[in-house]
Structure formats: C-alpha cells, structure tokens
Design a protein around this motif. Structure first.
Motif, short mmCIF file in Angstrom:
data_model
loop_
_atom_site.label_atom_id
_atom_site.label_comp_id
_atom_site.label_asym_id
_atom_site.label_seq_id
_atom_site.Cartn_x
_atom_site.Cartn_y
_atom_site.Cartn_z
N GLU A 33 0.83 -1.21 0.00
CA GLU A 33 0.00 0.00 0.00
C GLU A 33 0.87 1.26 0.00
O GLU A 33 0.57 2.22 -0.70
N ARG A 34 1.93 1.26 0.79
CA ARG A 34 2.83 2.41 0.84
C ARG A 34 3.50 2.63 -0.52
O ARG A 34 3.65 3.77 -0.97
N ALA A 35 3.88 1.54 -1.21
CA ALA A 35 4.50 1.67 -2.53
C ALA A 35 3.50 2.19 -3.54
O ALA A 35 3.83 3.03 -4.39
N LEU A 36 2.26 1.74 -3.48
CA LEU A 36 1.25 2.21 -4.43
C LEU A 36 0.85 3.65 -4.16
O LEU A 36 0.49 4.39 -5.08
N GLU A 37 0.89 4.09 -2.90
CA GLU A 37 0.58 5.49 -2.59
C GLU A 37 1.62 6.42 -3.18
O GLU A 37 1.33 7.57 -3.51
N GLY A 38 2.84 5.95 -3.32
CA GLY A 38 3.89 6.76 -3.93
C GLY A 38 3.65 7.00 -5.41
O GLY A 38 4.19 7.94 -5.99
N LEU A 39 2.82 6.19 -6.03
CA LEU A 39 2.53 6.34 -7.45
C LEU A 39 1.32 7.24 -7.71
O LEU A 39 0.98 7.47 -8.87
#
Length: 116
Positions: free
Chosen positions: A12-18
C-alpha cells in the motif's frame, strides 16, 4: 498472519507513492530534431566507419585476424627461444659447480658489512 499484514502495508505504501505520477512529456524541440535526423540523407565519415565495423562478418573477421596474429607471435617467440637454447648449448660454455659457488660468494662481502 502478522507477516501478511506487513507485506500488505508495504504494498500500500508503494502504491501510494505512485498517486502523483503523470505521463512523461517530451521537450517541444525533440520531435523536430528526430525528424530532421531521420530525413538526413548523407552520412558523416564516422557514421560510415561505425556502420561498416558493426557488421558481424567484419567484426568476426577482425577478431579472427587478431587471434591468428597473436598465435603466430606466440609460436614464433617459442621457436626463437628454442633456437637460442640450442645455439647456447652448442657453444660449449659450461659452468661447473665450483665456479657458481665462487660467483655467489664473492658478490657480497659479509665480513666487512657495516651495521648502523
């Protein structure tokens, strides 16, 4: 189960960066430069040389030539060393054991060595 939650949190944290990502836009002059380069008919000397040398047949022929020359030099050097050894053996110069001992003992004077 705890491991799965940490993995989900990292995803989720990685996808929020996108989230703030936008499509990449090229500079306005890029299209005209690319088209100008494609429509250019004459080649420079370096482009001609590069395109000729990058052909696989030319590259393989060059590598084969270098390999053959290296082998020739290697075998020629070995045959010269063999010929030198044979010529030296034919001259009849022989050093006896007593001569080699004298040469090694007289090369450094241990008795008159000055210690600091």
């Amino acid at each position: 189960m705890e491991h799965k939650k940490t993995i989900d949190a990292k995803i989720e944290r990685a996808l929020e960066g996108l989230d703030g990502i936008q499509r990449a836009a090229a500079q306005p002059w890029l299209y005209s430069r690319v088209m100008g380069r494609l429509q250019r008919e004459e080649k420079t000397v370096w482009e001609s040389i590069g395109s000729f040398l990058s052909k696989p047949a030319v590259a393989m022929a060059g590598l084969t030539t270098i390999l053959v020359l290296n082998l020739f030099v290697l075998f020629k050097q070995n045959s010269l060393q063999d010929a030198t050894a044979v010529a030296g053996a034919n001259q009849g110069v022989q050093i006896t054991d007593s001569e080699s001992i004298i040469a090694s003992n007289s090369s450094f004077d241990y008795e008159n060595l000055v210690q600091p």
